[in-house]
Design an enzyme around this catalytic site. Sequence first.
Site, PDB file in Angstrom:
ATOM      1  N   CYS A 223      13.858  49.886 -51.598  1.00  0.00           N
ATOM      2  CA  CYS A 223      14.210  50.410 -52.918  1.00  0.00           C
ATOM      3  C   CYS A 223      12.923  50.567 -53.705  1.00  0.00           C
ATOM      4  O   CYS A 223      12.036  51.334 -53.343  1.00  0.00           O
ATOM      5  CB  CYS A 223      15.245  49.534 -53.618  1.00  0.00           C
ATOM      6  SG  CYS A 223      14.750  47.820 -53.859  1.00  0.00           S
TER       7      CYS A 223
ATOM      8  N   ARG B 149      17.130  45.574 -54.884  1.00  0.00           N
ATOM      9  CA  ARG B 149      18.382  46.256 -54.605  1.00  0.00           C
ATOM     10  C   ARG B 149      18.594  46.389 -53.091  1.00  0.00           C
ATOM     11  O   ARG B 149      19.719  46.350 -52.607  1.00  0.00           O
ATOM     12  CB  ARG B 149      18.391  47.648 -55.266  1.00  0.00           C
ATOM     13  CG  ARG B 149      18.537  47.590 -56.772  1.00  0.00           C
ATOM     14  CD  ARG B 149      18.341  48.959 -57.402  1.00  0.00           C
ATOM     15  NE  ARG B 149      16.947  49.386 -57.385  1.00  0.00           N
ATOM     16  CZ  ARG B 149      16.520  50.589 -57.809  1.00  0.00           C
ATOM     17  NH1 ARG B 149      17.381  51.472 -58.236  1.00  0.00           N
ATOM     18  NH2 ARG B 149      15.241  50.885 -57.789  1.00  0.00           N
TER      19      ARG B 149
END
Lengths: 305, 155
Positions: A254, A259
């Site tokens: 990410c 994430r």
Amino acid sequence: MSTAIGIDPDQKFAQYAHPERLVSTQWLAEHLGEPGLVVVESDEDVLLYETGHIAGAVKIDWHTELNDPVTRDYVDGAGFAELLSRKGIDRDDTVVIYGDKSNWWAAYALWVFTLFGHADVRLLDGGRAKWLAEERETTREVPTPAATEYPVVTREDAAIRAFLPDVREHLGADRSGRPLIDVRSPAEYSGERTHMPDYPEEGALRGGHIPGAASVPWAKAANSDGTFRSADELRALYEKEQGLAPGDDVIVYCRIGERSSHTWFVLVHLLGFDRVRNYDGSWTEWGNAVRVPIAVGNERGSSSA
Amino acid sequence: MTTELVPLPAGLAQIAEEFAELAPSDRLLLLLEFSDGLPALPAALAEHPELLEPVPECQSPIFLATEVDGTGPTATVSLFFSAPPEAPTTRGFAGILHEGLDGRPASEIVAVPADFPLRLSLTDAVSPLRLRGLSGMLSRIQRQVHRRAQLGQLG
């Protein structure tokens, strides 16, 4: 794995490859305080724990505690042992981690615990938001657990962590069975922006994505209340729609790796993939590196590097 | 060699001193006090969110507004902030700026040095990246005050 603390028999979890990796808010409420169970809160907001947390939970902060203060890396074995000893965590404790933002940072912490081979570490499905939405009890009282003697364990990066050269190698001629997943927002993937909407610019000089990477935003794996989608929904998304297979050699990334830890958790623990690495350098490394290939726009782009 | 620091206005200097005097482990608790103590928006502003400016440097949604009574360096400035309870760090930063700068003259506000966030002894407790949010709020306040008080060309 510790056998002292049982697993949550929740029917939803039973459908996942590793039901023992999740607990529900109800299960946690019923098991709080049991010897051998430590609850850890790990948030994006460094002050959120102080505003009120699950009784007995200790705080572990990603920026100030899991990262090495100098090198862009995680703490080493001695640092991790010191941290966990200070938090009162034993090597064979069951650790349940929860946090804000749909458990991004909780998943990140869980992934770091895994780098050190901590066997029994679980997430609270729905995280902090679900606990609060159900109006469950919180406290501002900070526990003072007796220090433990967590052993110094060598961090093992190879199995679940990818570095830039690994990603370059992943882009080689034969891409079959070696998917690359970009879990950022569509605007970050296309290169319109280098950071999340509403987030600070964290210094990527170039926008776009790693050529060949599929765009599968992390949020597709979560319900609106922050809980994980059902096993059937997750299989439909990653296996049917994206064509991934549990034996694939997958790299996820990410912006800084938080994430993608969420997606890493989904693929490894909920769907049972056995070879998934998180590229924590992510876009803040790739988007600044000299002469690495970059694709812009919504297409995956050429994977020849 | 010591570098000469631009002095802080009295209100902010006192806050910086309070943080510095605390043990590192207690500094977050003082930030929590500022977070808890941030005044709510007055009704007039709460009903008109379009008057508030967003601060994208913060990781959490925060909006701010300034009011300047009159023009010129001595005009009095009022500060208003809106940030949700799930963003206590951001609320804490807003609380510091409110306590230190609300009701002060425009000249004092635009003179706050840009390195103020780094002088709060919070860098280790909060992380430099998170402190950028405070810099973002401060610079937006200064820009608004400069314009509203008609202080002329920006240096």
